[in-house]
Design a protein around this motif. Structure first.
Motif, PDB file in Angstrom:
ATOM      1  N   SER A  90       3.981  19.480  10.759  1.00 33.81           N
ATOM      2  CA  SER A  90       2.528  19.310  10.643  1.00 33.81           C
ATOM      3  C   SER A  90       2.132  18.918   9.218  1.00 33.81           C
ATOM      4  CB  SER A  90       1.826  20.602  11.052  1.00 33.81           C
ATOM      5  OG  SER A  90       0.437  20.476  10.894  1.00 33.81           O
ATOM      6  N   ALA A  91       2.696  19.600   8.239  1.00 32.65           N
ATOM      7  CA  ALA A  91       2.390  19.279   6.839  1.00 32.65           C
ATOM      8  C   ALA A  91       2.858  17.876   6.481  1.00 32.65           C
ATOM      9  CB  ALA A  91       3.025  20.314   5.912  1.00 32.65           C
ATOM     10  N   ALA A  92       4.023  17.491   6.974  1.00 36.95           N
ATOM     11  CA  ALA A  92       4.532  16.135   6.703  1.00 36.95           C
ATOM     12  C   ALA A  92       3.605  15.090   7.312  1.00 36.95           C
ATOM     13  CB  ALA A  92       5.952  15.982   7.246  1.00 36.95           C
ATOM     14  N   HIS A  93       3.094  15.379   8.487  1.00 38.68           N
ATOM     15  CA  HIS A  93       2.159  14.447   9.129  1.00 38.68           C
ATOM     16  C   HIS A  93       0.884  14.301   8.304  1.00 38.68           C
ATOM     17  CE1 HIS A  93      -1.083  13.329  11.953  1.00 38.68           C
ATOM     18  NE2 HIS A  93      -0.169  12.484  12.384  1.00 38.68           N
ATOM     19  N   VAL A  94       0.379  15.413   7.797  1.00 34.47           N
ATOM     20  CA  VAL A  94      -0.831  15.379   6.967  1.00 34.47           C
ATOM     21  C   VAL A  94      -0.587  14.547   5.711  1.00 34.47           C
ATOM     22  CG1 VAL A  94      -2.335  16.806   5.505  1.00 34.47           C
ATOM     23  CG2 VAL A  94      -1.792  17.541   7.825  1.00 34.47           C
ATOM     24  N   VAL A  95       0.557  14.753   5.065  1.00 34.98           N
ATOM     25  CA  VAL A  95       0.890  13.999   3.845  1.00 34.98           C
ATOM     26  C   VAL A  95       0.987  12.508   4.153  1.00 34.98           C
ATOM     27  CG1 VAL A  95       2.705  13.584   2.134  1.00 34.98           C
ATOM     28  CG2 VAL A  95       1.997  15.918   2.658  1.00 34.98           C
ATOM     29  N   ALA A  96       1.676  12.168   5.227  1.00 32.84           N
ATOM     30  CA  ALA A  96       1.836  10.754   5.589  1.00 32.84           C
ATOM     31  C   ALA A  96       0.491  10.123   5.937  1.00 32.84           C
ATOM     32  CB  ALA A  96       2.808  10.622   6.756  1.00 32.84           C
ATOM     33  N   THR A  97      -0.315  10.838   6.692  1.00 34.00           N
ATOM     34  CA  THR A  97      -1.638  10.328   7.072  1.00 34.00           C
ATOM     35  C   THR A  97      -2.510  10.101   5.841  1.00 34.00           C
ATOM     36  OG1 THR A  97      -1.488  11.468   9.197  1.00 34.00           O
ATOM     37  CG2 THR A  97      -3.682  10.809   8.476  1.00 34.00           C
ATOM     38  N   GLU A  98      -2.473  11.046   4.913  1.00 31.94           N
ATOM     39  CA  GLU A  98      -3.269  10.915   3.689  1.00 31.94           C
ATOM     40  C   GLU A  98      -2.771   9.741   2.836  1.00 31.94           C
ATOM     41  OE1 GLU A  98      -6.265  11.733   0.879  1.00 31.94           O
ATOM     42  OE2 GLU A  98      -6.032  12.199   3.001  1.00 31.94           O
ATOM     43  N   ARG A 107      -3.950   6.588   4.445  1.00 38.94           N
ATOM     44  CA  ARG A 107      -5.393   6.413   4.225  1.00 38.94           C
ATOM     45  C   ARG A 107      -5.674   5.882   2.822  1.00 38.94           C
ATOM     46  NH1 ARG A 107      -9.199   8.226   1.542  1.00 38.94           N
ATOM     47  NH2 ARG A 107      -8.051   9.954   0.636  1.00 38.94           N
ATOM     48  N   LYS A 108      -4.986   6.465   1.828  1.00 32.61           N
ATOM     49  CA  LYS A 108      -5.185   6.017   0.443  1.00 32.61           C
ATOM     50  C   LYS A 108      -4.715   4.576   0.256  1.00 32.61           C
ATOM     51  CE  LYS A 108      -4.911  10.539  -1.787  1.00 32.61           C
ATOM     52  NZ  LYS A 108      -4.121  11.415  -2.668  1.00 32.61           N
ATOM     53  N   LEU A 109      -3.575   4.243   0.817  1.00 30.96           N
ATOM     54  CA  LEU A 109      -3.063   2.877   0.687  1.00 30.96           C
ATOM     55  C   LEU A 109      -3.971   1.877   1.393  1.00 30.96           C
ATOM     56  CD1 LEU A 109       0.760   3.522   1.121  1.00 30.96           C
ATOM     57  CD2 LEU A 109      -0.449   2.947  -1.006  1.00 30.96           C
ATOM     58  N   ASP A 147      -4.310  -1.636 -12.327  1.00 27.88           N
ATOM     59  CA  ASP A 147      -4.810  -0.296 -11.975  1.00 27.88           C
ATOM     60  C   ASP A 147      -4.495   0.041 -10.517  1.00 27.88           C
ATOM     61  OD1 ASP A 147      -5.805   0.167 -14.508  1.00 27.88           O
ATOM     62  OD2 ASP A 147      -7.882  -0.362 -13.992  1.00 27.88           O
ATOM     63  N   LYS A 148      -4.671  -0.934  -9.655  1.00 26.38           N
ATOM     64  CA  LYS A 148      -4.380  -0.717  -8.237  1.00 26.38           C
ATOM     65  C   LYS A 148      -2.873  -0.510  -8.027  1.00 26.38           C
ATOM     66  CE  LYS A 148      -8.463  -0.567  -7.233  1.00 26.38           C
ATOM     67  NZ  LYS A 148      -8.991   0.767  -6.983  1.00 26.38           N
ATOM     68  N   GLN A 149      -2.069  -1.233  -8.785  1.00 18.38           N
ATOM     69  CA  GLN A 149      -0.620  -1.046  -8.695  1.00 18.38           C
ATOM     70  C   GLN A 149      -0.250   0.388  -9.108  1.00 18.38           C
ATOM     71  OE1 GLN A 149       1.746  -3.371 -11.374  1.00 18.38           O
ATOM     72  NE2 GLN A 149       3.642  -2.914 -10.275  1.00 18.38           N
ATOM     73  N   ARG A 150      -0.881   0.889 -10.156  1.00 14.42           N
ATOM     74  CA  ARG A 150      -0.626   2.273 -10.592  1.00 14.42           C
ATOM     75  C   ARG A 150      -1.056   3.276  -9.522  1.00 14.42           C
ATOM     76  NH1 ARG A 150      -3.046   0.259 -15.362  1.00 14.42           N
ATOM     77  NH2 ARG A 150      -1.440  -0.448 -16.789  1.00 14.42           N
ATOM     78  N   ASP A 167       1.352   5.912  -7.703  1.00 16.22           N
ATOM     79  CA  ASP A 167       1.051   7.347  -7.665  1.00 16.22           C
ATOM     80  C   ASP A 167       1.090   7.892  -6.236  1.00 16.22           C
ATOM     81  OD1 ASP A 167       0.761   7.333 -10.412  1.00 16.22           O
ATOM     82  OD2 ASP A 167      -1.439   7.357 -10.367  1.00 16.22           O
ATOM     83  N   VAL A 168       0.497   7.160  -5.308  1.00 15.36           N
ATOM     84  CA  VAL A 168       0.505   7.582  -3.907  1.00 15.36           C
ATOM     85  C   VAL A 168       1.944   7.689  -3.403  1.00 15.36           C
ATOM     86  CG1 VAL A 168      -0.075   6.875  -1.545  1.00 15.36           C
ATOM     87  CG2 VAL A 168      -1.791   6.682  -3.357  1.00 15.36           C
ATOM     88  N   LEU A 169       2.754   6.688  -3.720  1.00 18.13           N
ATOM     89  CA  LEU A 169       4.141   6.677  -3.256  1.00 18.13           C
ATOM     90  C   LEU A 169       4.977   7.775  -3.908  1.00 18.13           C
ATOM     91  CD1 LEU A 169       4.792   2.838  -3.054  1.00 18.13           C
ATOM     92  CD2 LEU A 169       4.212   4.431  -1.208  1.00 18.13           C
ATOM     93  N   ILE A 170       4.737   8.054  -5.174  1.00 16.68           N
ATOM     94  CA  ILE A 170       5.481   9.120  -5.861  1.00 16.68           C
ATOM     95  C   ILE A 170       5.169  10.477  -5.220  1.00 16.68           C
ATOM     96  CG2 ILE A 170       5.584  10.432  -8.028  1.00 16.68           C
ATOM     97  CD1 ILE A 170       5.403   7.708  -9.481  1.00 16.68           C
TER      98      ILE A 170
END
Length: 119
Positions: A38-46, A49-51, A82-85, A89-92
């Protein structure tokens, strides 16, 4: 014969106790597995969404961008950096979370394995 029946009853009770303990351990492992998934799903979904939001910002900027001067070109390049950063960050964060979940899943895998020796 009464001794044999007593030994069998003791062995049966011992086996039942071991099975009950194993059942409790597996129930705990199942609950932990459900939480991790469940937590992994939340992280992936977030992360998705950010990407998606970053992608929409970039597409909107490209659609309205008319670079006619070097200053505008530099400004647009800064925007893209800035968008690349932000993407990095999202990927890290997502990778760190995935690594942490992988360690938990490896530990759970060991709990699910059936031992060939009595506990």
């Amino acid at each position: 014969m009464a001794e044999h029946a007593g030994a069998s009853a003791d062995a049966l009770e011992s086996a039942r106790s071991l099975l009950a303990a194993r059942d409790r351990d597996l129930a705990e492992a199942d609950a932990e597995l459900a939480e991790v998934v469940s937590a992994a799903h939340v992280v992936a979904t977030e992360a998705i969404r950010k990407l998606d939001a970053i992608n929409a910002q970039i597409e909107a900027a490209v659609a309205r961008n008319t670079v006619t001067a070097p200053v505008e070109g530099r400004e647009f390049a800064r925007f893209l950096l800035d968008k690349q950063r932000e993407i990095t960050d999202v990927l890290i964060v997502a990778r760190a979370e995935a690594d942490a979940k992988t360690r938990v899943l490896q530990r759970l895998l060991d709990r699910y394995r059936v031992s060939s020796t009595p506990a």
